[in-house]
Design a protein around this motif. Structure first.
Motif, PDB file in Angstrom:
ATOM      1  N   ALA A 458       0.832  -1.206   0.000  1.00 54.13           N
ATOM      2  CA  ALA A 458       0.000   0.000   0.000  1.00 54.13           C
ATOM      3  C   ALA A 458       0.869   1.259   0.000  1.00 54.13           C
ATOM      4  O   ALA A 458       0.581   2.227  -0.720  1.00 54.13           O
ATOM      5  CB  ALA A 458      -0.930  -0.003   1.212  1.00 54.13           C
ATOM      6  N   ARG A 459       1.933   1.244   0.802  1.00 59.35           N
ATOM      7  CA  ARG A 459       2.846   2.398   0.830  1.00 59.35           C
ATOM      8  C   ARG A 459       3.470   2.624  -0.545  1.00 59.35           C
ATOM      9  O   ARG A 459       3.566   3.758  -1.031  1.00 59.35           O
ATOM     10  CB  ARG A 459       3.948   2.156   1.867  1.00 59.35           C
ATOM     11  N   SER A 464      -3.706   4.178   1.170  1.00 64.05           N
ATOM     12  CA  SER A 464      -3.800   3.694   2.540  1.00 64.05           C
ATOM     13  C   SER A 464      -4.084   2.205   2.545  1.00 64.05           C
ATOM     14  O   SER A 464      -4.526   1.624   1.536  1.00 64.05           O
ATOM     15  CB  SER A 464      -4.915   4.428   3.290  1.00 64.05           C
ATOM     16  N   GLN A 465      -3.879   1.603   3.710  1.00 62.13           N
ATOM     17  CA  GLN A 465      -4.166   0.181   3.833  1.00 62.13           C
ATOM     18  C   GLN A 465      -5.659  -0.084   3.667  1.00 62.13           C
ATOM     19  O   GLN A 465      -6.061  -1.077   3.066  1.00 62.13           O
ATOM     20  CB  GLN A 465      -3.673  -0.333   5.184  1.00 62.13           C
ATOM     21  N   THR A 467      -7.732   1.618   1.800  1.00 62.44           N
ATOM     22  CA  THR A 467      -8.042   1.699   0.366  1.00 62.44           C
ATOM     23  C   THR A 467      -7.620   0.418  -0.346  1.00 62.44           C
ATOM     24  O   THR A 467      -8.328  -0.088  -1.220  1.00 62.44           O
ATOM     25  CB  THR A 467      -7.337   2.908  -0.268  1.00 62.44           C
TER      26      THR A 467
END
Length: 477
Positions: A458-459, A464-465, A467
């Motif tokens: 995600a990063r 975001s996690q 999302t």
């Protein structure tokens, strides 16, 4: 075996050279007082006299102190007082000089007089003889240093070969990690390996890696493509022939690939293309570890490790009677399957960057990398030609690109239009975007299962996690 015994072939001519120009006899002993070589009486006497003339006490003192010395009367000299054979020693005088290396005394060079004439010569020329043996000692020390450097160089070259072989198989995906683990475990054995996988997936590179990791890495790796040799030449290519074995044969004959691979590894690529008639002969070689040249009358023993590879389904070929079942089982002792590039997830971009660095150096370019959209396309393209296709495309890109970073518009059209997520006709822009997004997420998440790995993904994607999990649910990933 002592260090000096290992360089006996160098010491012998040194002793012979000294003995040829002086009126005395020469001997060299190692740290255990065992004679490496000697001239004159030292090379012809029987064991009793040889032991009597070994000067254990005198030479032993030199080994302890590292200092040269001379004895002019073995029956009275303090250096010989502890010698058990002192009373029967036939030497009239002896000079001893240490052989030193790396602050250790490894042996002694001795110059001995057995006759009155030799005794007078040694006494009169003591200083010159001492300088002479000092020079010979330095020569032996230099030879030991050369051998050490050569051993270090061989080790470095072996390490370089291992690194080079490993570099051609870059990958950290679970499938490649499992494959490397297996390769490392079986490399040290001599068991036959059968590597299967699609064309361009790296079968040859894996064979090189196994050879580089093996105990045979100092020997040859001989590769032969069984499908590239005309059928009537296969036997002579593999096993060689004697002179005059057939019309057109060389006068002195020819050595085959199996003999060339002796003490090393032979890699039989495209083994499924081997004619049935040759499969019988290959089976015999694998069983007996001997070969016979065409026209030869006696078997030739060979010491090799066999690695075979194919992109064909040998089990199906066995069922169709186009490949011998007994040969298949003899080859398939340790099976290894190379995964296609499309199943290796993040390895694709890792390999692309490796090839970019490689061709930057070869072509004197300075491309710094790929944009994120370009990397995403590389990940989602199915790569029917596997690593070979990826390598060729990166070479093409480095040749034609003048930009600092390779972007989507630089990629060959078939990567972005042919089989990619944007190629389906009749889709709206929103549908194409969703397909593209789904394909990117599939590529990123293919080999990921843990929470931390998903958080890292995600990063990297800049979301975001939450999302990421929402989109995973939306696309049923």
């Amino acid at each position: 075996m002592s260090v000096l015994t290992q360089i006996k072939s160098f010491i012998v001519p040194c002793v012979q050279a000294i003995a040829a120009i002086i009126n005395a006899e020469v001997t060299v002993v190692d740290r255990d007082l065992k004679r490496i070589y000697g001239s004159g009486i030292y090379s012809t006497v029987d064991k009793l006299v040889q032991d009597a003339d070994r000067h254990d006490s005198f030479f032993g003192g030199i080994l302890q102190t590292g200092e040269p010395g001379m004895v002019t009367d073995v029956h009275r000299d303090v250096n010989c007082q502890n010698c058990k054979l002192r009373e029967i020693c036939t030497t009239k005088a002896v000079i001893g000089y240490p052989i030193r290396y790396r602050e250790r005394t490894l042996g002694v060079i001795g110059i001995s007089a057995f006759t009155d004439a030799q005794y007078s010569y040694v006494i009169e020329n003591y200083r010159q003889l001492m300088e002479f043996v000092k020079y010979i000692s330095l020569l032996i020390e230099s030879q030991l240093q050369n051998i050490e450097y050569m051993d270090q160089l061989k080790l470095q070259m072996s390490d370089m070969n291992r690194e080079r072989a490993r570099a051609d198989l870059i990958g950290s995906s679970p499938k490649m990690a499992e494959l490397f683990s297996l390769a490392d475990r079986v490399a040290k054995s001599d068991s036959t390996i059968l590597i299967t996988g699609e064309n361009g997936s790296g079968k040859g590179e894996m064979a090189k890696y196994i050879h580089a990791q093996s105990n045979r890495s100092g020997g040859p790796l001989v590769s032969i493509n069984c499908g590239a040799i005309p059928e009537h030449l296969v036997e002579s290519e593999l096993f060689g022939y004697e002179g005059g074995a057939f019309t057109g044969a060389k006068k002195n004959g020819s050595v085959g690939k199996f003999e060339l691979a002796n003490k090393g590894t032979i890699f039989l690529d495209e083994i499924g293309e081997l004619p049935l008639s040759m499969q019988v002969k290959l089976l015999h070689v694998l069983q007996e570890r001997t070969i016979e040249r065409i026209g030869g009358k006696k078997p030739i023993p060979i010491d090799i490790r066999v690695i075979a590879a194919t992109n064909q389904d040998l089990k199906r070929m066995v069922a169709e009677h186009t490949f011998r079942q007994d040969l298949y089982y003899r080859l398939n002792v340790i099976p290894m399957e190379m995964p296609p590039l499309r199943e290796r997830g993040g390895d694709i971009v890792m390999l692309a960057r490796h090839f970019l660095d490689l061709y930057n150096q070869k072509l004197h370019k300075n491309l710094r990398g790929f944009t994120r959209p370009a990397e995403d396309i590389l990940r989602t393209y199915p790569w029917p030609g596997n690593v070979r296709e990826l390598r060729n495309i990166i070479e093409y890109l480095v040749n034609i690109s003048d930009a600092v970073m390779i972007d989507v518009q630089d990629l060959p059209p078939h990567l972005t239009q042919g089989d990619g997520p944007l190629a389906k006709p009749g889709l709206t822009l929103n549908e194409m975007v969703k397909n593209y997004e789904k394909s990117i997420l599939e590529a990123r998440l293919k080999d990921i299962s843990g929470r931390e790995e998903r958080l890292q993904a995600a990063r990297e994607l800049g979301i975001s996690q939450a999302t990421l999990y929402r989109k995973m649910a939306e696309y049923q990933l």
